[in-house]
Design an enzyme around this catalytic site. Sequence first.
Site, PDB file in Angstrom:
ATOM      1  N   TYR A 110       8.948 -24.103  40.366  1.00 51.74           N
ATOM      2  CA  TYR A 110       7.953 -24.996  40.964  1.00 51.74           C
ATOM      3  C   TYR A 110       8.587 -26.162  41.719  1.00 51.74           C
ATOM      4  CZ  TYR A 110       4.000 -22.547  39.030  1.00 51.74           C
ATOM      5  OH  TYR A 110       3.054 -21.588  38.765  1.00 51.74           O
ATOM      6  N   ASP A 117       6.894   0.990  17.572  1.00 54.97           N
ATOM      7  CA  ASP A 117       6.122   2.206  17.801  1.00 54.97           C
ATOM      8  C   ASP A 117       7.049   3.417  17.907  1.00 54.97           C
ATOM      9  OD1 ASP A 117       3.736   0.799  17.858  1.00 54.97           O
ATOM     10  OD2 ASP A 117       3.744   0.577  20.036  1.00 54.97           O
TER      11      ASP A 117
END
Length: 348
Positions: free
Chosen positions: A133, A229
């Site tokens: 920014y 998973d």
Amino acid sequence: MMACRGTDLFSEIDMLRAELLHNVEVTADCQRVEEEISQQDVLTRIENIILGIVTSLSKDEAPVLALPNRSSWANVSFDSAIGLQMSSGSSVTTIRSDCALSVAKFAQILKILLVIYRLIQSNSYATKRDIYYNNTQLFGSQKTVDGIVDDISCMLKVPRRSLHVDGTRIDCNSSSADATFQRLLDDDFCTKLSPCIIITGKGVPDVNSRLMVRKLWDTLHIPIFALVDADPHGIEIMCIYKYGSVAMSFEAHSLTVPSVMWLGLLPSDLQRLRVPEDALIPLTRTDENKLTSLLKRPYLTSQPDWQKEMELMQQTKVKAEIQSLAAIGPDYLTNIYLPNKLRYGGWV
């Protein structure tokens, strides 16, 4: 991640910890101790880069920056005690100031070097988001800044934390937090276990998460397990914690934890526990390609049990999320699956 403490019922974990401590003693002399780099050293390295640019300009030559190639497997080697580490003679990517394709990146690198130099001089810190920014028009995207900060860390041969640039903070209360992790925290599960750490994750681990796991290992030397998973993506997450990544191989000594064990969800668990078929998901073509790629990784030769699990997934062509165990019973994960895994040594 979760830290767990409890009774002495889990003798298998105690045995694992004793083995890990023995391995630490055996390999301690073989591992390089990362030296602290002073702020002045970092400033000097940046000054040398700028001096090289000025010298080129004084000779009426176009300045060039050479960045180690962080995306090539050809530039990394594997050490079972460390993980993936960048080779000393790695190839480089040339960033030229007189080339239309690279002049923007040349300017972006110089700008971030300037920011880092000022941060170190003032002994202050900024986030990568702050840097973006500071000049959004120059950088174009946050991803550009993230990549260049890592490039500079690699180019200067210093840990990223020495640049005084912090990564993204971990928000455990965010809506994207792993539901399984939240369930484990809410349950009475942690009070029942022998000292250990369980890593759960749904996304590619960032540098801060990996630094924290490594710090926990260095400080506590207790078993660290991965609960992911049963799919290629989950396996890769676990591999990054254990062996590191190609992109960050230059900082392997502070990011990898080779002692990590695969607790679950294992492909063999799906058959052994007879997880209902409607809870299983067919592998996609992308999954199959990822699995083939993982099986070619250099560290798989030192993990035959992992290789067998992945080959089983290849054969069955199915995957499953941790939550699929709820199809057996709503509390099966915390009340039966994990306690039995840890009590009887059901990890690989």
